[in-house]
Design a protein around this motif. Structure first.
Motif, PDB file in Angstrom:
ATOM      1  N   ASP A   1       0.828  -1.201   0.000  1.00 18.06           N
ATOM      2  CA  ASP A   1       0.000   0.000   0.000  1.00 18.06           C
ATOM      3  C   ASP A   1       0.868   1.259   0.000  1.00 18.06           C
ATOM      4  O   ASP A   1       1.976   1.251   0.539  1.00 18.06           O
TER       5      ASP A   1
ATOM      6  N   ARG B   1      -2.830   2.689   6.418  1.00 13.17           N
ATOM      7  CA  ARG B   1      -4.150   2.991   5.862  1.00 13.17           C
ATOM      8  C   ARG B   1      -5.199   2.214   6.637  1.00 13.17           C
ATOM      9  O   ARG B   1      -5.093   0.994   6.816  1.00 13.17           O
TER      10      ARG B   1
ATOM     11  N   ALA C   1      -7.754  -1.799   1.096  1.00 14.65           N
ATOM     12  CA  ALA C   1      -8.106  -1.452  -0.272  1.00 14.65           C
ATOM     13  C   ALA C   1      -8.026  -2.648  -1.211  1.00 14.65           C
ATOM     14  O   ALA C   1      -7.076  -3.443  -1.137  1.00 14.65           O
TER      15      ALA C   1
ATOM     16  N   ALA D   1      -4.289   1.764  -5.134  1.00  7.69           N
ATOM     17  CA  ALA D   1      -3.887   2.054  -3.760  1.00  7.69           C
ATOM     18  C   ALA D   1      -2.491   1.546  -3.438  1.00  7.69           C
ATOM     19  O   ALA D   1      -1.945   1.875  -2.395  1.00  7.69           O
TER      20      ALA D   1
END
Length: 127
Positions: free
Chosen positions: A99, A104, A108, A113
């Protein structure tokens, strides 16, 4: 220089298992979510699974649920993908990815991403 190296792919019969590994180097990845994607011949790349930076949360594509298991060892900067009950439709090049965002919160599924990608490892499942 950031580098991701996948290994563990191969040829297996339907119903068999493989364990993929992705070794990361060049920086510390323990604070970034990591994911696996795959791309079959003639098809778009598709999301398989993602694991949170701490390893406690995962999100699987429907095609992977119940058959694949992701894990990570932050001390080794390595993420694993256990593939069980393989089907011919699982045949693809499997890629690991890191990522782009520090810790995060959202896991995702979109490729955009992810900032770093490995070169891929081929998984071929014969019927």
């Amino acid at each position: 220089q950031v580098q991701l190296v996948e290994s563990g792919g191969g040829l297996v019969q339907a119903g068999g298992s493989l364990r993929l590994s992705c070794a990361a180097s060049g920086r510390t990845f323990s604070t970034y979510n990591m994911a696996w994607f795959r791309q079959a011949p003639g098809k778009d790349r598709e999301f398989v699974v993602v694991v949170s930076w701490g390893g406690s949360r995962t999100y699987y594509a429907d095609s992977a649920k119940g058959r694949f298991t992701i894990s990570r060892d932050n001390a080794k900067n390595t993420v694993y993908l256990q593939l069980n009950s393989l089907k011919p439709e699982d045949t693809a090049v499997y890629y690991c990815a890191v990522d782009s965002v520090f810790k995060r919160a959202v896991l995702a599924a979109g490729g955009a991403a992810y900032e770093y990608w490995g070169q891929g490892t081929q998984v071929t499942v014969s019927s």
